[in-house]
Design a protein around this motif. Structure first.
Motif, short mmCIF file in Angstrom:
data_model
loop_
_atom_site.label_atom_id
_atom_site.label_comp_id
_atom_site.label_asym_id
_atom_site.label_seq_id
_atom_site.Cartn_x
_atom_site.Cartn_y
_atom_site.Cartn_z
N ASP A 27 0.87 -1.17 0.00
CA ASP A 27 0.00 0.00 0.00
C ASP A 27 0.91 1.23 0.00
OD1 ASP A 27 -2.05 1.78 0.15
OD2 ASP A 27 -2.75 1.16 2.13
N SER A 28 1.23 1.71 -1.20
CA SER A 28 2.17 2.82 -1.31
C SER A 28 1.47 4.09 -1.76
CB SER A 28 3.29 2.47 -2.31
OG SER A 28 2.86 2.65 -3.64
N GLU A 29 2.25 5.11 -1.89
CA GLU A 29 1.75 6.40 -2.34
C GLU A 29 1.25 6.32 -3.78
OE1 GLU A 29 3.74 10.84 -2.93
OE2 GLU A 29 4.90 9.22 -2.04
N TYR A 30 1.79 5.39 -4.57
CA TYR A 30 1.49 5.33 -6.00
C TYR A 30 0.61 4.17 -6.42
CZ TYR A 30 5.23 8.69 -5.96
OH TYR A 30 6.01 9.78 -5.69
N PHE A 31 0.72 3.04 -5.75
CA PHE A 31 -0.09 1.89 -6.14
C PHE A 31 -0.37 0.99 -4.95
CE2 PHE A 31 4.14 0.17 -6.26
CZ PHE A 31 4.00 -1.17 -5.95
N GLN A 32 -1.32 0.08 -5.19
CA GLN A 32 -1.67 -0.91 -4.18
C GLN A 32 -1.63 -2.29 -4.83
OE1 GLN A 32 -5.68 -0.72 -2.40
NE2 GLN A 32 -4.61 -0.35 -0.48
N LEU A 33 -1.16 -3.27 -4.10
CA LEU A 33 -1.12 -4.65 -4.58
C LEU A 33 -1.86 -5.51 -3.56
CD1 LEU A 33 -0.01 -6.68 -6.69
CD2 LEU A 33 1.94 -7.00 -5.14
N MET A 34 -2.89 -6.20 -4.05
CA MET A 34 -3.69 -7.05 -3.17
C MET A 34 -3.64 -8.49 -3.66
SD MET A 34 -6.96 -4.55 -2.62
CE MET A 34 -7.55 -5.44 -1.19
N ARG A 35 -3.76 -9.42 -2.73
CA ARG A 35 -3.83 -10.84 -3.08
C ARG A 35 -5.20 -11.37 -2.71
NH1 ARG A 35 -0.41 -14.32 0.49
NH2 ARG A 35 -2.25 -14.13 1.75
N TYR A 36 -5.80 -12.11 -3.62
CA TYR A 36 -7.09 -12.76 -3.39
C TYR A 36 -6.88 -14.26 -3.46
CZ TYR A 36 -9.22 -8.22 -4.23
OH TYR A 36 -9.58 -6.90 -4.14
N GLY A 49 -13.02 3.89 -11.53
CA GLY A 49 -12.40 4.81 -12.47
C GLY A 49 -10.89 4.67 -12.61
N ILE A 50 -10.32 3.56 -12.14
CA ILE A 50 -8.87 3.36 -12.18
C ILE A 50 -8.57 2.02 -12.87
CG2 ILE A 50 -6.79 3.03 -10.79
CD1 ILE A 50 -8.13 4.80 -8.66
N PHE A 51 -7.69 2.05 -13.86
CA PHE A 51 -7.22 0.85 -14.56
C PHE A 51 -6.65 -0.14 -13.55
CE2 PHE A 51 -3.17 -0.99 -15.93
CZ PHE A 51 -3.58 -1.81 -16.97
N GLN A 52 -6.90 -1.45 -13.78
CA GLN A 52 -6.41 -2.47 -12.87
C GLN A 52 -5.83 -3.64 -13.65
OE1 GLN A 52 -9.41 -3.43 -9.96
NE2 GLN A 52 -9.86 -1.29 -9.64
N ALA A 53 -4.91 -4.35 -13.02
CA ALA A 53 -4.32 -5.54 -13.63
C ALA A 53 -4.41 -6.69 -12.64
CB ALA A 53 -2.87 -5.29 -14.00
N PHE A 54 -4.91 -7.84 -13.11
CA PHE A 54 -4.97 -9.06 -12.31
C PHE A 54 -3.99 -10.06 -12.89
CE2 PHE A 54 -9.08 -7.44 -11.02
CZ PHE A 54 -9.21 -7.92 -9.73
N LEU A 95 -4.97 -14.73 -6.96
CA LEU A 95 -4.84 -13.60 -7.88
C LEU A 95 -4.12 -12.46 -7.21
CD1 LEU A 95 -8.43 -13.06 -9.36
CD2 LEU A 95 -6.38 -13.53 -10.66
N LEU A 96 -3.33 -11.73 -7.99
CA LEU A 96 -2.79 -10.45 -7.54
C LEU A 96 -3.54 -9.36 -8.29
CD1 LEU A 96 1.07 -11.09 -7.57
CD2 LEU A 96 -0.48 -11.12 -5.60
N ARG A 97 -3.94 -8.33 -7.58
CA ARG A 97 -4.65 -7.18 -8.17
C ARG A 97 -3.81 -5.94 -7.92
NH1 ARG A 97 -9.95 -4.58 -5.38
NH2 ARG A 97 -10.47 -3.03 -6.95
N ALA A 98 -3.35 -5.30 -9.00
CA ALA A 98 -2.54 -4.09 -8.89
C ALA A 98 -3.31 -2.92 -9.47
CB ALA A 98 -1.23 -4.27 -9.64
N PHE A 99 -3.26 -1.80 -8.77
CA PHE A 99 -3.94 -0.60 -9.26
C PHE A 99 -3.34 0.63 -8.61
CE2 PHE A 99 -6.23 -2.37 -5.71
CZ PHE A 99 -6.55 -1.30 -4.90
N GLN A 100 -3.53 1.74 -9.30
CA GLN A 100 -3.04 3.04 -8.84
C GLN A 100 -3.87 3.50 -7.65
OE1 GLN A 100 -3.18 5.72 -12.08
NE2 GLN A 100 -2.11 7.36 -11.02
#
Length: 105
Positions: A27-36, A49-54, A95-100
């Protein structure tokens, strides 16, 4: 920004959590990475409203909205456009979910 990211001493700590169904790893100033971790679950998510990558890191999962469905196996990445209102993830896998975390204007 590039110089700050290149300096590993300034990077956020990576959290090492137990096998919870949803865990925030970074959980950074620029992005977040979550695991499901999905075990037949069906979770509804919104990109807000934010692009995401799984990225599937184990098993097989489905990512879908009302008009499409994409299956993803280990090592595959699915990109979610910011324009979606809502989508679902389901299946059995990790899954990893990355987003701004903030919008850049």
């Amino acid at each position: 920004k590039g110089l700050r990211v290149a300096n590993v001493s300034l990077l956020p700590d990576v959290l090492h959590a137990a096998d919870e169904p949803v865990t925030t790893l970074i959980d950074s100033e620029y992005f977040q990475l979550m695991r499901y971790i999905l075990n037949g679950d069906n979770l509804a998510l919104s990109p807000n409203g934010i692009f995401q990558a799984f990225t599937c890191i184990g098993g097989m999962v489905m990512i879908a909205d009302d008009n499409w469905t994409v299956s993803s196996e280990t090592g595959e990445t699915v990109l979610i456009p910011a324009s979606l209102r809502q989508y679902r993830i389901s299946g059995k896998g990790k899954l990893l979910r990355a987003f701004q975390t903030v919008r850049v204007i």
